[in-house]
Each structure stands twice: as structure tokens, then as C-alpha cells.
Design a protein around this motif. Structure first.
Motif, mmCIF file in Angstrom:
data_model
loop_
_atom_site.group_PDB
_atom_site.id
_atom_site.type_symbol
_atom_site.label_atom_id
_atom_site.label_comp_id
_atom_site.label_asym_id
_atom_site.label_seq_id
_atom_site.Cartn_x
_atom_site.Cartn_y
_atom_site.Cartn_z
ATOM 1 N N ASP A 72 0.863 -1.185 0.000
ATOM 2 C CA ASP A 72 0.000 0.000 0.000
ATOM 3 C C ASP A 72 0.897 1.231 0.000
ATOM 4 O O ASP A 72 1.897 1.275 0.709
ATOM 5 C CB ASP A 72 -0.899 -0.003 1.240
ATOM 6 C CG ASP A 72 -2.076 0.956 1.120
ATOM 7 O OD1 ASP A 72 -1.861 2.113 0.716
ATOM 8 O OD2 ASP A 72 -3.202 0.553 1.442
ATOM 9 N N ASP A 73 0.533 2.243 -0.786
ATOM 10 C CA ASP A 73 1.354 3.452 -0.843
ATOM 11 C C ASP A 73 1.014 4.454 0.262
ATOM 12 O O ASP A 73 1.673 5.494 0.376
ATOM 13 C CB ASP A 73 1.231 4.122 -2.223
ATOM 14 C CG ASP A 73 -0.185 4.570 -2.532
ATOM 15 O OD1 ASP A 73 -1.131 3.958 -1.996
ATOM 16 O OD2 ASP A 73 -0.355 5.530 -3.307
ATOM 17 N N GLU A 74 0.007 4.162 1.084
ATOM 18 C CA GLU A 74 -0.334 5.028 2.214
ATOM 19 C C GLU A 74 0.507 4.611 3.423
ATOM 20 O O GLU A 74 0.147 3.698 4.169
ATOM 21 C CB GLU A 74 -1.816 4.945 2.533
ATOM 22 C CG GLU A 74 -2.711 5.488 1.428
ATOM 23 C CD GLU A 74 -4.173 5.504 1.837
ATOM 24 O OE1 GLU A 74 -4.448 5.608 3.051
ATOM 25 O OE2 GLU A 74 -5.029 5.402 0.952
ATOM 26 N N ARG A 75 1.624 5.291 3.645
ATOM 27 C CA ARG A 75 2.585 4.877 4.664
ATOM 28 C C ARG A 75 2.004 4.915 6.075
ATOM 29 O O ARG A 75 2.303 4.038 6.898
ATOM 30 C CB ARG A 75 3.836 5.750 4.587
ATOM 31 C CG ARG A 75 4.666 5.493 3.330
ATOM 32 C CD ARG A 75 5.895 6.373 3.246
ATOM 33 N NE ARG A 75 6.690 6.051 2.069
ATOM 34 C CZ ARG A 75 7.709 5.197 2.071
ATOM 35 N NH1 ARG A 75 8.071 4.609 3.194
ATOM 36 N NH2 ARG A 75 8.380 4.941 0.958
ATOM 37 N N VAL B 93 -0.025 1.818 6.574
ATOM 38 C CA VAL B 93 0.846 0.646 6.657
ATOM 39 C C VAL B 93 1.504 0.573 8.028
ATOM 40 O O VAL B 93 1.569 -0.502 8.654
ATOM 41 C CB VAL B 93 1.914 0.673 5.547
ATOM 42 C CG1 VAL B 93 2.928 -0.456 5.749
ATOM 43 C CG2 VAL B 93 1.256 0.544 4.177
ATOM 44 N N ALA C 3 6.452 -4.997 4.507
ATOM 45 C CA ALA C 3 5.766 -3.832 3.953
ATOM 46 C C ALA C 3 6.372 -3.412 2.630
ATOM 47 O O ALA C 3 7.596 -3.376 2.470
ATOM 48 C CB ALA C 3 5.815 -2.669 4.945
ATOM 49 N N TYR D 215 5.634 -0.308 -0.481
ATOM 50 C CA TYR D 215 4.886 0.915 -0.742
ATOM 51 C C TYR D 215 4.614 1.122 -2.231
ATOM 52 O O TYR D 215 4.113 2.175 -2.631
ATOM 53 C CB TYR D 215 5.641 2.110 -0.161
ATOM 54 C CG TYR D 215 5.855 1.973 1.334
ATOM 55 C CD1 TYR D 215 4.800 2.160 2.222
ATOM 56 C CD2 TYR D 215 7.096 1.610 1.838
ATOM 57 C CE1 TYR D 215 4.986 2.016 3.589
ATOM 58 C CE2 TYR D 215 7.291 1.463 3.200
ATOM 59 C CZ TYR D 215 6.233 1.669 4.069
ATOM 60 O OH TYR D 215 6.416 1.507 5.428
ATOM 61 N N ASP D 216 4.924 0.134 -3.040
ATOM 62 C CA ASP D 216 4.580 0.172 -4.463
ATOM 63 C C ASP D 216 4.465 -1.250 -4.978
ATOM 64 O O ASP D 216 4.908 -2.202 -4.323
ATOM 65 C CB ASP D 216 5.625 0.957 -5.264
ATOM 66 C CG ASP D 216 7.014 0.347 -5.197
ATOM 67 O OD1 ASP D 216 7.243 -0.696 -5.845
ATOM 68 O OD2 ASP D 216 7.881 0.895 -4.475
ATOM 69 N N MET E 240 -2.796 2.191 -6.563
ATOM 70 C CA MET E 240 -1.419 2.599 -6.334
ATOM 71 C C MET E 240 -0.839 3.125 -7.638
ATOM 72 O O MET E 240 -1.223 2.672 -8.715
ATOM 73 C CB MET E 240 -0.571 1.417 -5.844
ATOM 74 C CG MET E 240 -0.928 0.870 -4.484
ATOM 75 S SD MET E 240 0.214 -0.425 -3.947
ATOM 76 C CE MET E 240 -0.194 -1.732 -5.136
#
Length: 237
Positions: A8-11, A14, A30, A32-33, A54
Motif C-alpha cells: 500500500d502506498d499510504e505509509r 501501513v 511492507a 509501498y509500491d 497505487m
């Protein structure tokens, strides 16, 4: 301890979810892309949480890339709410779909429910219950079903089914001639407490048929009983 991959790109989301899962005793990976998510999927996680929207490779693309090599549950999270998006997620090989914004407690409950279903499936395989213990190898025409190895071969060549696709084949094959509705198949495979939609069965059956047909053009193993559901058609050899 289960290994859970979050893509997930929403840090912030995450990090929050990672803290909660770690506190529950899980190991968290984790990404992020999408590209990094595909790389980390090679570590064979026990569950994947996959954001749909994403930049670059979106969640559907990532699922398509990893589904044939990753047998664990894939749980989509997305702001897309339409039925078409949910069906697309299931047709890509997803096992669950939760719409943003969602409560953290609900997401954690979905994660634990999917992990429990996987654990029950492993226990049933290890126990060799029912027909699996008596007849681990079953054949219909050119198709062979290995119940212990959870694999399907056609004309001697393995067919790359996802976990849910295999489980649908096994359910129908072990009850050859019996008709199952979409709802019955969904409940038996996903569990009565699943939050998805039985319409995903149509997409899974379509993919199973395409894969079996690609391996054996003469094979016709799953029959549609119009207005009712599906059944395994061929007699055992």
C-alpha cells in the motif's frame, strides 16, 4: 506466527496496521509500491493485504503477477466500491475485498478470519479426512487429481491453479454428479463468515475451465446446470 505482506502506498496506514499486527504476534513485510510488493511476495507470506489504487502497477496488476506462485489469501483494500471492481478483484484471484474507509477492527477481523480458514484447510489436508485418505489420486479421462499434493495434472502436465481454484475443483470432483449452487460453493470454500460475493464463483469457474481446456481441448469436466449451479461431469476412470 504468520507472515503478512502489506502492499500500500499510504505509509501511515501501513505503519498503523504493521504495529497492530506485530502486537498480535505476526511478522509483517511492507511494500509501498507494486514492484516491491511483487518482490516481497517471493518470501511466501501467509496472507497479502493489497491496495488497489497505487501509482505504477496497481493492486489488480500485482495480484495477476503473483497469483500463480502465491497460494495464500489475498485481501484487497480499495476506495473503489462498485460491484464491477469487487468482481474484478475476485476474478484476479483475490479472496476478500474491503472498501475504504474501513474500521481497523474490521480489517483485523477479516485478516484473522482468512488466516483461520487457511489453517483449517491445512489441518484437513494433514489429517487426510474422508475420501482423501482412502483415494489420494483420482482420475477422470486425462485429468488426475492429487488430493494430498493439492495438484491437478492433465495429459501428464501440471495445471497452475490458484488455491481457491483447486479447492473448487476438489469440491466438485469429490462429489461428481452432485449439483452445487454458487452460494453453496462460496460457503464451502470461503466459509460462512466470509464477507465477499458468491458472484466470484462464476469468474473462478471461467478461469478453471480455460486452464483445463488449454491443457486438454477434449476435456469437459465442469458442467453448468442452468438456473442452479455447477457439477463435475466426467465419470471416474
Amino acid at each position: 506466527m504468520s507472515t503478512i505482506l502489506i502492499v500500500d502506498d499510504e505509509r501511515d496506514m501501513v505503519e498503523l496496521l504493521s504495529d497492530e499486527l506485530t502486537a498480535r504476534g505476526h511478522r509483517v513485510l511492507a511494500a509501498y509500491d507494486g514492484e516491491r510488493g511483487i518482490e516481497l511476495a517471493g518470501s511466501k507470506p501467509d496472507l497479502v493485504i493489497l491496495d488497489v489504487m497505487m501509482p505504477g502497477r496497481d493492486g489488480f496488476d500485482v495480484c495477476r503477477a503473483i497469483r500463480d506462485t502465491v497460494a495464500c489469501p489475498i485481501l484487497f483494500v480499495s476506495a473503489r466500491q462498485s460491484e464491477n471492481d469487487r468482481v474484478k478483484g475476485f476474478s484476479m484471484g483475490g479472496d476478500d475485498y474491503i472498501v475504504k474507509p474501513f474500521g481497523l477492527r474490521e480489517l483485523l477481523a477479516r485478516i484473522e478470519a482468512n488466516l483461520r480458514r487457511e489453517e483449517r484447510a491445512r489441518q484437513n489436508i494433514g489429517a487426510g479426512v474422508g475420501d482423501k485418505a482412502a483415494q489420494p489420486l483420482l482420475r477422470w479421462g486425462n485429468l488426475e487429481l492429487d488430493l494430498k499434493g493439492m495438484s491437478v495434472t492433465v495429459c501428464g502436465k501440471p495445471v497452475a491453479l490458484t488455491r481457491k481454484e483447486y479447492e473448487i475443483v476438489e469440491l466438485l470432483a469429490l462429489h461428481a454428479g452432485q449439483v452445487f449452487s454458487r452460494e453453496q460453493i462460496y460457503e464451502r470454500i470461503w466459509g460462512w463468515d466470509a464477507e465477499g460475493d458468491s458472484s466470484t464463483i462464476v469468474e473462478h469457474i471461467k478461469k478453471i475451465r480455460a486452464k483445463l481446456a488449454a491443457a486438454d481441448l477434449s476435456g469437459d469436466y465442469i458442467q453448468t446446470v442452468w438456473g442452479i449451479g455447477y457439477k463435475w461431469k466426467r465419470g471416474r476412470r
